[in-house]
Design an enzyme around this catalytic site. Structure first.
Site, PDB file in Angstrom:
ATOM      1  N   SER A 158     -16.827  -1.036 -61.443  1.00  0.00           N
ATOM      2  CA  SER A 158     -17.058  -2.337 -60.814  1.00  0.00           C
ATOM      3  C   SER A 158     -17.568  -3.347 -61.821  1.00  0.00           C
ATOM      4  O   SER A 158     -17.610  -3.095 -62.998  1.00  0.00           O
ATOM      5  CB  SER A 158     -18.031  -2.195 -59.652  1.00  0.00           C
ATOM      6  OG  SER A 158     -19.174  -1.488 -60.060  1.00  0.00           O
ATOM      7  N   THR A 192     -12.949  10.935 -70.275  1.00  0.00           N
ATOM      8  CA  THR A 192     -11.864  11.737 -70.855  1.00  0.00           C
ATOM      9  C   THR A 192     -12.099  12.092 -72.310  1.00  0.00           C
ATOM     10  O   THR A 192     -12.430  11.223 -73.109  1.00  0.00           O
ATOM     11  CB  THR A 192     -10.545  10.956 -70.807  1.00  0.00           C
ATOM     12  OG1 THR A 192     -10.217  10.738 -69.458  1.00  0.00           O
ATOM     13  CG2 THR A 192      -9.415  11.722 -71.466  1.00  0.00           C
ATOM     14  N   ASN A 248     -22.962   5.204 -65.335  1.00  0.00           N
ATOM     15  CA  ASN A 248     -21.966   5.764 -64.431  1.00  0.00           C
ATOM     16  C   ASN A 248     -22.012   5.200 -63.026  1.00  0.00           C
ATOM     17  O   ASN A 248     -21.144   5.489 -62.215  1.00  0.00           O
ATOM     18  CB  ASN A 248     -22.092   7.291 -64.413  1.00  0.00           C
ATOM     19  CG  ASN A 248     -21.543   7.865 -65.695  1.00  0.00           C
ATOM     20  OD1 ASN A 248     -20.363   7.705 -65.985  1.00  0.00           O
ATOM     21  ND2 ASN A 248     -22.393   8.490 -66.481  1.00  0.00           N
ATOM     22  N   LYS A 283     -12.596  11.181 -78.923  1.00  0.00           N
ATOM     23  CA  LYS A 283     -13.388  10.240 -78.121  1.00  0.00           C
ATOM     24  C   LYS A 283     -13.838  10.940 -76.852  1.00  0.00           C
ATOM     25  O   LYS A 283     -13.253  11.954 -76.452  1.00  0.00           O
ATOM     26  CB  LYS A 283     -12.603   8.981 -77.795  1.00  0.00           C
ATOM     27  CG  LYS A 283     -11.372   9.149 -76.951  1.00  0.00           C
ATOM     28  CD  LYS A 283     -11.539   9.247 -75.456  1.00  0.00           C
ATOM     29  CE  LYS A 283     -12.412   8.149 -74.902  1.00  0.00           C
ATOM     30  NZ  LYS A 283     -12.531   8.338 -73.390  1.00  0.00           N
TER      31      LYS A 283
END
Lengths: 400, 400
Positions: free
Chosen positions: B400, B195, B395, B184
């Site tokens: 938020s 990640t 991004n 992933k």
């Protein structure tokens, strides 16, 4: 009485300088695209700093060469084309431009050689300049040169590319000498591919060596620490010319300080008008083991796309700042000692999130990021901007 | 008969592996967020490679430590939280998760210690995990483990964050052994802040040292050369587990090749699903003085915001490529020898624009950039993507 700084006049603020900016037809838009800065003397001391890119445009190669004399009579600058990656013919174009300026100034009454003429270009990389228009423009512009307000203004307009406003500064010293300047573009020095060009003038009496010391020190702390997108143009150039017309010889420290302040103000103007800017971001790293390590860490944060997009979104995503610091080249950190604040509010203390960190308000236009590494007293600041839709838009449609 | 590569089954394609993916309530969306990969043996050899970020998440610190034994029984992975920058309590959370997996597997009938359990986490940096949900999920997931298609599929789904599709591969060797994998995220290894997690499995018989050689070599040429945005997560982990269940001991070269091909295919899948991708861009530098210099130059081009926005705009602005090469750290170039092509069409020859360069069609989804430095035989390729509005959007609104 203290030094007075204003954002008008620019290169013609000091005595002994004339300037002009005209529309020579290099830009298809018909906007001003050719500028001339002329030093009337009595001194002609000059120095310059240039892009660190290994690919250097023809005007950079030329100007670096003529500055080995430590003297300049004039600087001719064009927007509308970078004259980079144009090979030997492109270098001949730069040389021919300097020859044409020298000839026009000589005809006008000031005997000048091409070796006294610096050339700067900015615009798209890879195309030859329309030399018929450049050379015709050079013949015309000599007759347009003016001192005072209008000359500096028009020159500052003529060097704009994606800039939305001209950038000028004039710093008047109480001892009756002045430093003026104009700049365009945005980036670091070596600055962004939106080539950074800057011409500084002073009527102080100063040898080329004194100018060189002042300019290198100032550039290292100002243009070198403005990093919009980590890119670096083939054309970046900052020149400093001294006419000596004030008759005043400032102490080196005074000269250093005045040039630093002029550069610092122009940097702030470049940052505020950077491509696609919606946030002015200042990244300060403190507590590094050295200033050099602080600088590398601050630059790593300032260049990080995920930090920059978070800033665009007013998102206090401090984890991205910590991760960027953790990748800074050759900067040793201790993750458990890192403290981060946004606009004065702690968001990470000792490597761990601070209470309320996700609620810090970053909705304003200025964001101040401070990272304390907790390892020493090394300190450095980089000015940058956010990464916005407007940046993507502007840069995805530049050459086409 | 040759090796057969398919994009189904993934980690459960080799014999001796079970897997599961469940919704444990870590993600607010209710999507799958907890995965388990279980090695039934008879062998338990394992190795791993990890992020180069100096800031390492708790699960990376834990897993690096347990892998010093060269053995793993199980890997537990969660999305919905990175467990990074969470201090000593975060490390205790990881440890408790491994203990819970070991206890659940022991209850289920396979005596297991926490030291045999790797932990991987992905998500937002800086928040503690909801441990009540993680521990309850661990107790449940052991009963969900399945071999064959469904186990691998569900595990691959459970590790997704901003991924839009799961990434799996299975490589069947004609000698009756198999390498499977799931991944992933997108980035380099150390990969992007989205990640990168990857678990590879094989039923080949192989010592930890043989696995380690194969994995390091493969990662260096695949994940290490995938660079979406130059950012590098605190959590990036690639694990390789061998069950020995096939009874076949491949030659080292065969193992190396199979692991390399599995990693290479997963890399292509990561690139194709990278955040905001509209173009798959391959940057190859040839003619460098060494492979290392070629790699640095290719990475400099692949990371350049102005190159990436030009690609988004299908703009053959080759000057930005040349300028990026000119800034590559520690790579020596001769600007007059640089040749660049886009999708096979020369756009810059010997440092100068080629005829028709501005008309090259880059409107397709794949862009192949080749830069020949003309100095030696060093060669390297980096896979990247364009810099699009969607990247900025995704991004700027992640936490938020």
């Amino acid at each position: 009485m203290s030094v007075r700084l204003v954002r008008t006049q620019g290169v013609t603020a000091p005595e002994g300088f004339r300037a002009a900016g005209i529309a020579a037809g290099i830009k298809k838009s018909g906007a001003r695209d050719l500028a001339l800065v002329f030093n009337e003397g009595p001194d002609y001391a000059a120095t310059g700093v240039f892009t660190r890119n290994q690919v250097k445009a023809a005007p950079v190669l030329w100007t670096r060469q003529v500055l080995t004399t430590g003297q300049l009579r004039a600087v001719v600058l064009n927007s509308g084309g970078a004259n980079a990656c144009t090979g030997a013919p492109g270098f001949q174009d730069t040389h021919a431009t300097a020859e044409a300026v020298a000839a026009a100034l000589s005809d006008w009454g000031t005997e000048t050689g091409a070796i006294e003429v610096a050339v700067c270009s900015t615009g798209l990389i890879g195309d030859r300049l329309p030399m018929d228009k450049v050379l015709a423009g050079v013949r015309d512009i000599v007759h347009e040169m003016a001192g005072g307000l209008s000359g500096g203004d028009e020159a500052a307009q003529a060097i704009m590319t994606t800039d939305t406003v001209p950038k000028q500064v004039a710093l008047h010293h109480p001892d009756n000498w002045t430093v003026g300047g104009m700049a365009k573009g945005a980036g670091m020095l070596a600055p962004s591919l939106a080539t950074m060009l800057c011409v500084l003038t002073t009527d102080a009496v100063a040898h080329a060596a004194a100018l060189d010391r002042a300019l290198r020190r100032a550039a290292a702390h100002t243009f070198d620490r403005l990093d919009i997108d980590g890119c670096c143009s083939t054309n970046d150039t900052v020149l400093l010319l001294a006419s000596g017309a004030s008759g005043i010889t400032p102490a080196q420290a005074e000269l250093d300080d005045a040039v630093l302040r002029a550069c610092d103000d122009l940097c702030a103007q470049l940052q505020a008008d950077a491509e696609g800017v919606t946030k002015r971001v200042t990244v300060t790293v403190t507590g590094a083991r050295s200033e050099e390590e602080a600088l590398l860490a601050a630059r790593a944060v300032a260049r990080d796309s995920l930090v920059k997009t978070a800033m665009f979104g007013s998102d206090p995503n401090w984890g991205r700042v910590v991760a960027a610091v953790g990748l800074a080249p050759t900067t040793i950190i201790d993750p458990d000692r890192i403290t981060v604040s946004f606009n004065g509010s702690p968001v990470c203390i000792g490597g761990v999130g601070a209470p309320g960190a996700r609620e810090v308000d970053l909705s304003g236009a200025d964001i101040d990021v401070i990272v304390d590494l907790g390892l020493g007293d090394g300190l450095a600041t980089i000015r940058t901007t956010d990464l916005s839709h407007a940046y993507v838009e502007e840069n995805s449609a530049y050459s086409s």
